[in-house]
Design a protein around this motif. Sequence first.
Motif, PDB file in Angstrom:
ATOM      1  N   PRO A 164      54.910  -0.143   9.553  1.00 52.80           N
ATOM      2  CA  PRO A 164      54.553  -0.698  10.545  1.00 52.80           C
ATOM      3  C   PRO A 164      53.322  -0.097  11.414  1.00 52.80           C
ATOM      4  O   PRO A 164      53.253   1.066  11.378  1.00 52.80           O
ATOM      5  N   VAL A 165      52.456  -0.924  11.951  1.00 51.37           N
ATOM      6  CA  VAL A 165      51.257  -0.569  12.629  1.00 51.37           C
ATOM      7  C   VAL A 165      51.325  -1.070  14.063  1.00 51.37           C
ATOM      8  O   VAL A 165      50.990  -2.241  14.294  1.00 51.37           O
ATOM      9  N   PRO A 166      51.906  -0.412  15.053  1.00 46.75           N
ATOM     10  CA  PRO A 166      51.991  -1.204  16.334  1.00 46.75           C
ATOM     11  C   PRO A 166      50.586  -1.121  17.008  1.00 46.75           C
ATOM     12  O   PRO A 166      49.820  -0.208  16.691  1.00 46.75           O
ATOM     13  N   GLY A 167      50.401  -1.778  17.985  1.00 52.80           N
ATOM     14  CA  GLY A 167      49.273  -1.992  18.798  1.00 52.80           C
ATOM     15  C   GLY A 167      49.461  -2.439  20.061  1.00 52.80           C
ATOM     16  O   GLY A 167      50.504  -3.064  20.572  1.00 52.80           O
ATOM     17  N   GLU A 168      48.304  -2.768  20.659  1.00 50.83           N
ATOM     18  CA  GLU A 168      48.285  -3.834  22.100  1.00 50.83           C
ATOM     19  C   GLU A 168      47.250  -4.808  21.876  1.00 50.83           C
ATOM     20  O   GLU A 168      46.361  -5.097  22.805  1.00 50.83           O
ATOM     21  N   GLY A 169      47.340  -5.320  20.952  1.00 52.12           N
ATOM     22  CA  GLY A 169      46.289  -6.566  20.581  1.00 52.12           C
ATOM     23  C   GLY A 169      46.592  -7.624  21.349  1.00 52.12           C
ATOM     24  O   GLY A 169      45.575  -8.498  21.478  1.00 52.12           O
ATOM     25  N   GLY A 170      47.468  -7.864  22.062  1.00 54.67           N
ATOM     26  CA  GLY A 170      47.607  -8.923  23.267  1.00 54.67           C
ATOM     27  C   GLY A 170      46.567  -8.942  24.200  1.00 54.67           C
ATOM     28  O   GLY A 170      46.417  -9.901  24.926  1.00 54.67           O
ATOM     29  N   HIS A 171      45.979  -7.598  24.364  1.00 54.39           N
ATOM     30  CA  HIS A 171      45.140  -7.251  25.523  1.00 54.39           C
ATOM     31  C   HIS A 171      43.792  -7.532  25.339  1.00 54.39           C
ATOM     32  O   HIS A 171      43.007  -6.920  26.048  1.00 54.39           O
ATOM     33  N   ILE A 172      43.358  -7.918  23.865  1.00 58.81           N
ATOM     34  CA  ILE A 172      42.070  -8.169  23.748  1.00 58.81           C
ATOM     35  C   ILE A 172      41.151  -9.137  24.517  1.00 58.81           C
ATOM     36  O   ILE A 172      41.926 -10.149  25.175  1.00 58.81           O
ATOM     37  N   ASP A 173      40.033  -9.173  24.420  1.00 61.13           N
ATOM     38  CA  ASP A 173      39.261 -10.576  25.317  1.00 61.13           C
ATOM     39  C   ASP A 173      39.370 -11.624  24.489  1.00 61.13           C
ATOM     40  O   ASP A 173      39.276 -11.612  22.997  1.00 61.13           O
ATOM     41  N   MET A 174      39.505 -12.688  25.220  1.00 57.29           N
ATOM     42  CA  MET A 174      39.264 -13.956  24.829  1.00 57.29           C
ATOM     43  C   MET A 174      38.101 -14.958  25.349  1.00 57.29           C
ATOM     44  O   MET A 174      37.961 -14.646  26.725  1.00 57.29           O
ATOM     45  N   GLY A 175      37.339 -15.546  24.827  1.00 57.62           N
ATOM     46  CA  GLY A 175      36.107 -16.098  25.463  1.00 57.62           C
ATOM     47  C   GLY A 175      36.071 -17.716  24.887  1.00 57.62           C
ATOM     48  O   GLY A 175      36.617 -18.237  23.853  1.00 57.62           O
ATOM     49  N   PRO A 176      35.257 -18.745  25.693  1.00 62.51           N
ATOM     50  CA  PRO A 176      35.225 -19.787  25.337  1.00 62.51           C
ATOM     51  C   PRO A 176      34.355 -20.162  24.290  1.00 62.51           C
ATOM     52  O   PRO A 176      33.579 -19.443  23.958  1.00 62.51           O
ATOM     53  N   ARG A 177      34.937 -21.383  23.510  1.00 61.47           N
ATOM     54  CA  ARG A 177      34.088 -21.722  22.310  1.00 61.47           C
ATOM     55  C   ARG A 177      33.749 -22.963  22.410  1.00 61.47           C
ATOM     56  O   ARG A 177      32.251 -23.554  21.945  1.00 61.47           O
ATOM     57  N   THR A 178      34.427 -24.041  22.761  1.00 67.45           N
ATOM     58  CA  THR A 178      34.011 -25.514  22.739  1.00 67.45           C
ATOM     59  C   THR A 178      33.465 -25.785  24.102  1.00 67.45           C
ATOM     60  O   THR A 178      33.482 -25.267  25.000  1.00 67.45           O
ATOM     61  N   ASP A 179      32.969 -26.996  24.462  1.00 63.52           N
ATOM     62  CA  ASP A 179      32.370 -27.545  25.536  1.00 63.52           C
ATOM     63  C   ASP A 179      33.770 -27.631  26.472  1.00 63.52           C
ATOM     64  O   ASP A 179      33.651 -27.522  27.712  1.00 63.52           O
ATOM     65  N   ARG A 180      34.766 -28.089  26.100  1.00 68.73           N
ATOM     66  CA  ARG A 180      36.018 -28.191  26.918  1.00 68.73           C
ATOM     67  C   ARG A 180      36.495 -26.596  27.350  1.00 68.73           C
ATOM     68  O   ARG A 180      36.931 -26.639  28.484  1.00 68.73           O
ATOM     69  N   ASP A 181      36.570 -25.879  26.479  1.00 68.21           N
ATOM     70  CA  ASP A 181      36.728 -24.600  26.891  1.00 68.21           C
ATOM     71  C   ASP A 181      35.856 -24.057  28.069  1.00 68.21           C
ATOM     72  O   ASP A 181      36.187 -23.358  29.239  1.00 68.21           O
ATOM     73  N   TYR A 182      34.466 -24.348  27.925  1.00 65.65           N
ATOM     74  CA  TYR A 182      33.546 -24.016  28.938  1.00 65.65           C
ATOM     75  C   TYR A 182      33.742 -24.537  30.276  1.00 65.65           C
ATOM     76  O   TYR A 182      33.587 -24.078  31.338  1.00 65.65           O
ATOM     77  N   GLN A 183      34.596 -25.895  30.336  1.00 65.80           N
ATOM     78  CA  GLN A 183      34.884 -26.407  31.488  1.00 65.80           C
ATOM     79  C   GLN A 183      35.996 -25.962  32.306  1.00 65.80           C
ATOM     80  O   GLN A 183      36.094 -25.853  33.414  1.00 65.80           O
ATOM     81  N   ILE A 184      37.043 -25.390  31.315  1.00 66.55           N
ATOM     82  CA  ILE A 184      38.275 -24.964  32.245  1.00 66.55           C
ATOM     83  C   ILE A 184      38.203 -23.594  32.098  1.00 66.55           C
ATOM     84  O   ILE A 184      38.879 -22.985  33.150  1.00 66.55           O
ATOM     85  N   TRP A 185      37.283 -22.742  31.480  1.00 66.91           N
ATOM     86  CA  TRP A 185      37.384 -21.447  31.496  1.00 66.91           C
ATOM     87  C   TRP A 185      37.332 -20.797  32.993  1.00 66.91           C
ATOM     88  O   TRP A 185      38.100 -19.805  33.412  1.00 66.91           O
ATOM     89  N   PRO A 186      36.164 -21.291  33.823  1.00 67.96           N
ATOM     90  CA  PRO A 186      35.952 -20.831  35.067  1.00 67.96           C
ATOM     91  C   PRO A 186      37.270 -20.917  36.164  1.00 67.96           C
ATOM     92  O   PRO A 186      37.385 -20.179  37.120  1.00 67.96           O
ATOM     93  N   PHE A 187      38.154 -21.848  35.760  1.00 68.61           N
ATOM     94  CA  PHE A 187      39.531 -21.785  36.563  1.00 68.61           C
ATOM     95  C   PHE A 187      40.372 -21.104  36.173  1.00 68.61           C
ATOM     96  O   PHE A 187      41.640 -21.033  36.641  1.00 68.61           O
ATOM     97  N   LEU A 188      40.463 -20.270  35.051  1.00 68.34           N
ATOM     98  CA  LEU A 188      41.505 -19.580  34.281  1.00 68.34           C
ATOM     99  C   LEU A 188      41.722 -18.360  35.102  1.00 68.34           C
ATOM    100  O   LEU A 188      40.877 -17.818  35.857  1.00 68.34           O
ATOM    101  N   GLU A 189      42.908 -17.855  35.470  1.00 69.04           N
ATOM    102  CA  GLU A 189      43.253 -16.533  36.218  1.00 69.04           C
ATOM    103  C   GLU A 189      42.965 -15.297  35.152  1.00 69.04           C
ATOM    104  O   GLU A 189      42.960 -15.505  34.058  1.00 69.04           O
TER     105      GLU A 189
END
Length: 341
Positions: A164-189
């Motif tokens: 097994p290879v443990p890690g903290e991959g849940g804390h990687i960055d996520m970014g917007p990709r689609t037009d809808r992502d770009y609409q809602i991303w500014p409102f994410l905490e």
Amino acid sequence: MARSNDGETALHFPVLIGDIGGTNARFALLVDAFGAPKEFPVVQTAEFATIDDALQRCILDKTSIQPRSAILALAGPIQGDEVPLTNCDWIVRPCDMIANLGFEDVLLVNDFEAQALAIAALSDKDREQIGGGDEVFAASRAVLGPGTGLGVAGLIHAQHTWIPVPGEGGHIDMGPRTDRDYQIWPFLETIDGRVSAEEILSGRGIVNIYRAINAADGRDAPIEVPAAVTSAALAGTDRAAVETLSLFSTYLGRIAGDMAMIFIARGGVYLAGGIPQKILPALRGPEFRAAFEDKAPHGDLLRSIPTFVVTHPMAALAGLAAFARMPDRFGVATEGRRWQK
């Protein structure tokens, strides 16, 4: 008492195994290497000030068979003699457990390391395949699971051993990709200005997406509890909730595809944790698998890799039990993570 740095892996029975997340802690007792584990009621971490108090009152006071060893899977990185959990106030102090609770041997592993141990031997009845792809038995695997947080781990097969290879991959960055992502991303905490995978792919992430959708559309967000959002989405009673679950499935597919590429996980990518089982109808839809495979220029590779939802109700405990019974089958590193009397 001291940390163990030798090559010994076997623990003395009876062995207490525990899966400790941000919200719930699950425990079972292995009397020997052959019998079925004795499971205890689920412990709510918020109801106890310390893990030692929870162990004493919920486990040790409830069984006449006292464990000699303990293997505990923790939600967070394991460093030093005091291990704080990522999403709960407990601090695990193995030396205190040995001194005060009667253990002779305490081994700490990452919670998704335990999930990785489990997926080495899940039967078909304990998993459901989502989409296409064919499992290659001795190939690498990956497991990720949205719950209170987002756990990630890998599983490598080498020299007839599952590692097994443990890690903290849940804390990687996520970014917007689609037009809808770009609409809602500014409102994410965010956390210090960044959107981590865990801030979207978790219980609080469901609410985060839901609020952002409503804010982007200029509406109030009437639902405040993750389970209520998913229930409304599956019932089709709230338009924003329906979109939330669709986007959640898409974002989970993206991250699952990333993990598949990182590990070249021809053995499969497994979705564990509390949420995937609850939203299986949504994951069976097209969004998850389409996002998983949408990894140009490696779409063909992703289409060949199977994805599964883990349906075993106590998968992490099953993984810890397998290790306790047959430690030589697994390449679990114990250096710096094992304390002995």
